[in-house]
Write an enzyme that holds these catalytic residues in place. Structure first.
Site, mmCIF file in Angstrom:
data_model
loop_
_atom_site.group_PDB
_atom_site.id
_atom_site.type_symbol
_atom_site.label_atom_id
_atom_site.label_comp_id
_atom_site.label_asym_id
_atom_site.label_seq_id
_atom_site.Cartn_x
_atom_site.Cartn_y
_atom_site.Cartn_z
ATOM 1 N N GLU A 4 -56.495 24.425 76.201
ATOM 2 C CA GLU A 4 -57.128 23.124 75.248
ATOM 3 C C GLU A 4 -58.174 24.047 74.395
ATOM 4 O O GLU A 4 -58.460 23.722 73.173
ATOM 5 C CB GLU A 4 -57.959 22.330 75.979
ATOM 6 C CG GLU A 4 -56.891 21.250 76.470
ATOM 7 C CD GLU A 4 -56.364 21.660 78.047
ATOM 8 O OE1 GLU A 4 -56.430 22.748 78.426
ATOM 9 O OE2 GLU A 4 -55.642 20.718 78.618
ATOM 10 N N GLY A 12 -52.417 18.870 79.753
ATOM 11 C CA GLY A 12 -52.208 17.712 80.665
ATOM 12 C C GLY A 12 -51.137 17.797 81.698
ATOM 13 O O GLY A 12 -51.111 17.204 82.561
ATOM 14 N N GLU A 52 -53.005 19.554 84.481
ATOM 15 C CA GLU A 52 -53.740 18.561 85.246
ATOM 16 C C GLU A 52 -52.896 17.313 85.828
ATOM 17 O O GLU A 52 -53.382 17.010 86.810
ATOM 18 C CB GLU A 52 -54.462 17.942 83.984
ATOM 19 C CG GLU A 52 -55.534 18.799 83.532
ATOM 20 C CD GLU A 52 -56.217 18.401 82.238
ATOM 21 O OE1 GLU A 52 -55.351 18.037 81.227
ATOM 22 O OE2 GLU A 52 -57.382 18.487 82.074
#
Ligand code: CO8
Length: 261
Positions: A135, A112, A115
């Site tokens: 992930e 994240g 991201e």
């Protein structure tokens, strides 16, 4: 300065600095961070004193080491989907923010965190920056936009390699593949990022806002539709004071004074 539980928003000389502030957890994104990020972005969007937003993490070890694995661990399928939707909604809000955004990436930008950086317009990395989408090693897929924004930025082959292997990419390699716009010394990160912000701020706010809209929306369209959008935005700017001032200043050989109107 606005202080939230998990982040701070400083405002100084036209620059907003949004710092994710959970250093003991390497700034991992839990539900609270995402909710506060959403509030803070609303605050930035409606604050005309902020011309550029910098997004960073507290400390020098991590920008953001990902979504909070301890919080995610017990989620069921519905809760997982809702958490991913929340992250995607907040990161889309960041991507579509009126003002230009720069991620100042200090240390780990994993999952994240990578991201979050991808949802910013520009990324400047310290020499210790490390990107990765780990992930698949946790039995999930990137869930805050990584499968969509990473291939759009670095190309489909490189994105698949990064996502399938979960390998970390150091700053110089991230620069080489277009994930970073610039690599700077660790201690110079914030100053160098502010220097880039100030360069942007010399130009018309409506010009940068229109350019951002044309690029972001254009990337969702075919070329011909995108060119129509560009002409519409281009034309609309001729009804603004900023266009009159920008062109008058050129002809009069002086520095333009833009007023965002
Ligand atoms: N979540 C929760 N806690 C974390 C995280 C995280 N992502 N990252 C670090 N922490 C915590 C550690 O558990 C540790 O806490 P404690 O001392 O209580 O055990 C503390 O931060 C310090 O970390 P380390 O001791 O591990 O520090 P190291 O220097 O040894 O290692 C690393 C640093 C390499 C960054 C390591 O912490 C690490 O691998 N972190 C996890 C990285 C990761 O896998 N990130 C991806 C998470 S998944 C994700 O982001 C999915 C996004 C989409 C979600 C969609 C939802 C459905």
């Amino acid at each position: 300065m606005t202080t939230y539980n998990t982040l701070t928003l400083e405002k100084n000389e036209g620059i907003g600095i949004l710092t994710i502030n959970r250093p003991k957890m390497l700034n991992a994104l839990n539900q609270e961070v995402l909710e506060e990020l959403s509030f803070a972005l609303d605050e930035v969007e409606t604050d005309f004193s902020i011309r550029v937003l910098i997004v960073t993490g507290s400390g020098t070890k991590a920008f953001v080491a990902g979504a909070d694995i301890k919080e995610m661990k017990e989620k069921n399928a519905v809760e997982g989907r809702i958490f991913s939707s929340l992250g995607n909604a907040v990161f889309s809000k960041l991507e579509q923010l009126r003002q230009p955004t720069i991620a100042a990436v200090n240390g780990f930008a994993l999952g994240g965190g990578c991201e979050l950086a991808l949802a910013c317009d520009i990324r400047i990395g310290a020499e210790n920056a490390k990107f990765g989408q780990p992930e698949v090693g946790l039995g999930i897929v990137p869930g805050f936009g990584g499968t969509q924004r990473l291939p759009r930025l670095v190309g489909i082959g490189k994105a698949k390699e990064l996502i399938y292997t979960g390998a970390n990419v150091a700053a110089e390699e991230a620069y080489r593949i277009g994930l970073l716009n610039k690599v700077v010394a660790v201690e110079a990160l914030l100053e160098e990022t502010k220097t880039m912000a100030k360069k942007i701020m010399r130009n018309s706010p409506l010009g940068t806002e229109g350019s951002k809209k044309a690029i972001n929306q254009g990337m969702q369209m075919g070329l011909q539709q995108g060119l129509v959008l560009e002409s519409e935005i281009f034309g609309a700017l001729f009804a603004t004071e900023d266009q009159k001032e920008g062109m008058a200043a050129f002809v009069e050989k002086r520095k333009a004074q833009f007023e965002n109107k």
